[in-house]
Design an enzyme around this catalytic site. Structure first.
Site, PDB file in Angstrom:
ATOM      1  N   ASP A   8       0.871  -1.161   0.000  1.00 63.57           N
ATOM      2  CA  ASP A   8       0.000   0.000   0.000  1.00 63.57           C
ATOM      3  C   ASP A   8       0.920   1.226   0.000  1.00 63.57           C
ATOM      4  O   ASP A   8       2.107   1.108   0.309  1.00 63.57           O
ATOM      5  CB  ASP A   8      -0.883  -0.045   1.254  1.00 63.57           C
ATOM      6  CG  ASP A   8      -1.623   1.250   1.484  1.00 63.57           C
ATOM      7  OD1 ASP A   8      -2.288   1.715   0.537  1.00 63.57           O
ATOM      8  OD2 ASP A   8      -1.518   1.803   2.601  1.00 63.57           O
ATOM      9  N   ASP A  10       0.139   5.169   1.078  1.00 67.20           N
ATOM     10  CA  ASP A  10       0.028   6.085   2.223  1.00 67.20           C
ATOM     11  C   ASP A  10      -0.151   5.320   3.540  1.00 67.20           C
ATOM     12  O   ASP A  10      -1.068   4.522   3.678  1.00 67.20           O
ATOM     13  CB  ASP A  10      -1.145   7.049   2.002  1.00 67.20           C
ATOM     14  CG  ASP A  10      -1.009   7.818   0.688  1.00 67.20           C
ATOM     15  OD1 ASP A  10       0.130   8.086   0.268  1.00 67.20           O
ATOM     16  OD2 ASP A  10      -2.048   8.128   0.074  1.00 67.20           O
TER      17      ASP A  10
END
Ligand code: MG
Ligand code: ZN
Length: 182
Positions: A8, A10
């Site tokens: 992922d 952020d």
């Protein structure tokens, strides 16, 4: 076929600041460069998969997302931690698309485009939906990185919990904890 480490963006690679869209605000999290570098050495492709609903909500454009992605790639690249590809969902939750995590759409797309064997790949994210998307795509081992998202572990659904032969999800506090698993 190749294996991949799906990350992922952020809150996993860079600090979560809420709808990040400015290159100056990128702060790479501790351990990210080291983990990516080692994964590359071990033969993993590095694929970043991210929900960017700020686009669909009208907060910023696709161009800003791409600028931030390039910024992250350039900072990490200087440390030998190259990223092979970024995929992101630009939709808002109301769009009911097939690419916003927890939907597995972008994992499947990346697997097709890069000839990735999902069953030997790993995924990491700071939200349950990140890991759920990977597991739904066919990944067998996911990691939930618990930073300041303390509430997330309670959201782990039955399908993600350790089963004898099913997919496994481990809760970690620092990205470095996956180093021995690579
Ligand atoms: Mg995140
Ligand atoms: Zn989407």
């Amino acid at each position: 076929m190749k294996k991949a480490l799906f990350l992922d963006r952020d809150g996993t690679i860079n600090e979560e600041v809420g709808f990040l869209h400015e290159v100056e605000k990128i702060r790479i999290l501790e351990g990210a460069a080291e983990v990516i570098k080692k994964a590359r050495q071990k033969g993993y492709l590095i694929i970043v998969i991210s929900n960017q609903s700020g686009v669909g909500r009208g907060y910023f454009g696709i161009q800003e997302v791409e600028k931030v992605n390039q910024g992250i790639k350039s900072i990490l690249g200087k440390e030998g931690a190259g990223i092979d590809a970024f995929y992101f969902c630009p939709h808002s939750p109301d769009d009911n698309c097939s690419c916003r995590k927890p939907s597995p759409g972008l994992f499947l797309k990346a697997a097709k485009e890069w000839d990735i064997d999902l069953s030997s790949s790993l995924c990491v994210g700071d939200r349950v939906r990140d890991v759920e998307a990977g597991i739904r795509a066919g990944i067998k081992q996911g990691f939930l990185l618990l930073g300041d998202m303390e509430g997330e572990s309670s959201k782990l659904k039955d399908l993600l919990l350790d089963k004898q032969q099913g997919p496994r999800v481990e809760v970690i506090k620092n990205l470095r904890e996956i180093l021995p698993k690579l």
